[in-house]
Design a protein around this motif. Structure first.
Motif, PDB file in Angstrom:
ATOM      1  N   ILE A  80     122.968 -41.601  46.742  1.00 41.00           N
ATOM      2  CA  ILE A  80     122.300 -40.135  46.619  1.00 41.00           C
ATOM      3  C   ILE A  80     121.320 -39.945  47.596  1.00 41.00           C
ATOM      4  O   ILE A  80     120.718 -40.791  48.025  1.00 41.00           O
ATOM      5  CB  ILE A  80     121.250 -40.796  45.274  1.00 41.00           C
ATOM      6  N   ARG A  81     121.867 -39.196  48.085  1.00 38.34           N
ATOM      7  CA  ARG A  81     120.557 -38.090  48.963  1.00 38.34           C
ATOM      8  C   ARG A  81     119.676 -37.512  48.323  1.00 38.34           C
ATOM      9  O   ARG A  81     119.923 -35.980  47.799  1.00 38.34           O
ATOM     10  CB  ARG A  81     121.859 -37.972  50.552  1.00 38.34           C
ATOM     11  N   ARG A  82     118.485 -37.442  48.579  1.00 31.43           N
ATOM     12  CA  ARG A  82     117.555 -36.288  47.586  1.00 31.43           C
ATOM     13  C   ARG A  82     116.683 -35.368  48.415  1.00 31.43           C
ATOM     14  O   ARG A  82     117.060 -35.574  49.938  1.00 31.43           O
ATOM     15  CB  ARG A  82     116.125 -37.002  47.337  1.00 31.43           C
ATOM     16  N   ARG A  83     116.841 -34.505  48.023  1.00 36.06           N
ATOM     17  CA  ARG A  83     116.747 -33.274  48.598  1.00 36.06           C
ATOM     18  C   ARG A  83     115.243 -32.325  48.129  1.00 36.06           C
ATOM     19  O   ARG A  83     115.519 -32.640  46.642  1.00 36.06           O
ATOM     20  CB  ARG A  83     117.745 -32.178  49.482  1.00 36.06           C
ATOM     21  N   SER A  84     114.673 -32.164  49.077  1.00 36.56           N
ATOM     22  CA  SER A  84     113.631 -31.237  48.356  1.00 36.56           C
ATOM     23  C   SER A  84     113.310 -29.632  48.365  1.00 36.56           C
ATOM     24  O   SER A  84     113.585 -29.161  49.340  1.00 36.56           O
ATOM     25  CB  SER A  84     112.137 -31.915  48.533  1.00 36.56           C
ATOM     26  N   PHE A  85     113.028 -29.131  47.283  1.00 38.06           N
ATOM     27  CA  PHE A  85     113.057 -27.752  47.000  1.00 38.06           C
ATOM     28  C   PHE A  85     111.594 -26.926  47.005  1.00 38.06           C
ATOM     29  O   PHE A  85     111.042 -27.246  46.057  1.00 38.06           O
ATOM     30  CB  PHE A  85     113.586 -27.100  47.181  1.00 38.06           C
ATOM     31  N   THR A  86     111.198 -26.429  47.465  1.00 37.56           N
ATOM     32  CA  THR A  86     109.606 -26.164  46.768  1.00 37.56           C
ATOM     33  C   THR A  86     109.894 -24.265  46.030  1.00 37.56           C
ATOM     34  O   THR A  86     109.222 -23.887  45.664  1.00 37.56           O
ATOM     35  CB  THR A  86     108.963 -25.925  47.878  1.00 37.56           C
ATOM     36  N   GLN A  87     110.842 -23.473  47.146  1.00 36.76           N
ATOM     37  CA  GLN A  87     110.911 -22.532  46.671  1.00 36.76           C
ATOM     38  C   GLN A  87     112.185 -22.458  46.422  1.00 36.76           C
ATOM     39  O   GLN A  87     113.283 -23.102  46.756  1.00 36.76           O
ATOM     40  CB  GLN A  87     110.945 -21.406  47.670  1.00 36.76           C
ATOM     41  N   PHE A  88     112.667 -20.851  45.709  1.00 34.26           N
ATOM     42  CA  PHE A  88     114.228 -20.529  45.309  1.00 34.26           C
ATOM     43  C   PHE A  88     114.643 -21.061  46.301  1.00 34.26           C
ATOM     44  O   PHE A  88     114.328 -19.515  47.473  1.00 34.26           O
ATOM     45  CB  PHE A  88     113.768 -19.712  44.477  1.00 34.26           C
ATOM     46  N   ASP A  89     115.721 -21.252  46.773  1.00 32.02           N
ATOM     47  CA  ASP A  89     116.844 -20.916  48.226  1.00 32.02           C
ATOM     48  C   ASP A  89     118.346 -21.642  47.537  1.00 32.02           C
ATOM     49  O   ASP A  89     119.065 -22.049  47.336  1.00 32.02           O
ATOM     50  CB  ASP A  89     116.474 -22.285  48.887  1.00 32.02           C
ATOM     51  N   SER A  90     118.967 -19.742  47.099  1.00 33.61           N
ATOM     52  CA  SER A  90     120.516 -19.779  45.922  1.00 33.61           C
ATOM     53  C   SER A  90     120.903 -20.383  47.710  1.00 33.61           C
ATOM     54  O   SER A  90     122.441 -21.233  47.198  1.00 33.61           O
ATOM     55  CB  SER A  90     121.115 -18.717  46.173  1.00 33.61           C
ATOM     56  N   ALA A  91     121.221 -20.563  49.173  1.00 26.36           N
ATOM     57  CA  ALA A  91     122.153 -21.009  50.178  1.00 26.36           C
ATOM     58  C   ALA A  91     121.811 -22.058  49.615  1.00 26.36           C
ATOM     59  O   ALA A  91     123.261 -23.225  49.962  1.00 26.36           O
ATOM     60  CB  ALA A  91     121.657 -20.171  51.795  1.00 26.36           C
ATOM     61  N   ALA A  92     120.792 -23.258  50.003  1.00 23.82           N
ATOM     62  CA  ALA A  92     120.679 -24.622  50.001  1.00 23.82           C
ATOM     63  C   ALA A  92     121.321 -24.951  48.632  1.00 23.82           C
ATOM     64  O   ALA A  92     122.021 -26.277  48.570  1.00 23.82           O
ATOM     65  CB  ALA A  92     119.052 -24.809  50.421  1.00 23.82           C
ATOM     66  N   ALA A  93     121.215 -23.995  47.868  1.00 25.22           N
ATOM     67  CA  ALA A  93     121.327 -24.940  45.883  1.00 25.22           C
ATOM     68  C   ALA A  93     122.884 -24.989  46.427  1.00 25.22           C
ATOM     69  O   ALA A  93     123.632 -26.021  45.382  1.00 25.22           O
ATOM     70  CB  ALA A  93     121.256 -23.810  44.784  1.00 25.22           C
TER      71      ALA A  93
END
Length: 173
Positions: A80-93
């Protein structure tokens, strides 16, 4: 053909009979560990249309489970690789297999859930006990327990399947 459809739809139909199904997980003094365990269990019982070599768990906002979670893996060895986002990022989603919504505003949570609706992404909301963010799984923290609510509509609109055995999972803890 109908029999094939019923076999595939059976887990979903079983989930749909209850709608809201809270299950209790002891929390004690370690809510972070209980949260991490519950999230991992949800991922264990989730089936994606294609087998994943890595589960990309995208975390938005402040999450209750700690820094040890990025080193987790499923029981079958899939990391399980955890990635963190602080802002809305449709491309990363688009690279997420699971979306964990930590402490964020309801409007932002709905925005993230709308972004992945109809895709093979399981969604979990940490701060939505009424489950109004449209996430699939909404965590509910009690004084000494952690439970969850399953949003059957959100599961039905997704391309993942959540095994109904998830409801028995908590009873064994």
């Amino acid at each position: 053909m109908k029999r094939w459809f019923l076999l595939l739809a059976a887990p979903l139909l079983i989930c749909a009979t209850n709608g809201i199904t809270p299950v209790a997980v002891p929390v004690g003094s370690d809510a972070a560990r209980a949260t991490a365990h519950l999230v991992k269990s949800v991922l264990e019982y989730t089936r994606w249309p294609k087998r994943r070599e890595v589960i990309n768990l995208c975390v938005v906002g402040e999450a209750r489970f700690g820094e040890g979670f990025p080193h987790a893996s499923l029981d079958n060895g899939v990391p399980i690789r955890r990635r963190s986002f602080t802002q809305f990022d449709s491309a990363a989603a688009s690279a997420c297999d699971a979306l964990y919504l930590g402490k964020i505003e309801l409007g932002r949570a709905r925005q993230w859930n709308a972004l992945v609706r109809g895709t093979p992404v399981v969604t979990i909301a940490e701060h939505d006990p009424q489950c109004i963010s449209e996430a699939m799984i909404c965590l509910i923290y009690g004084r000494n327990s952690l439970s969850f609510e399953l949003n059957v509509d959100a599961v039905a609109r997704s391309k993942v399947r959540i095994d109904p055995r998830i409801f028995r999972m908590a009873r064994g803890l």
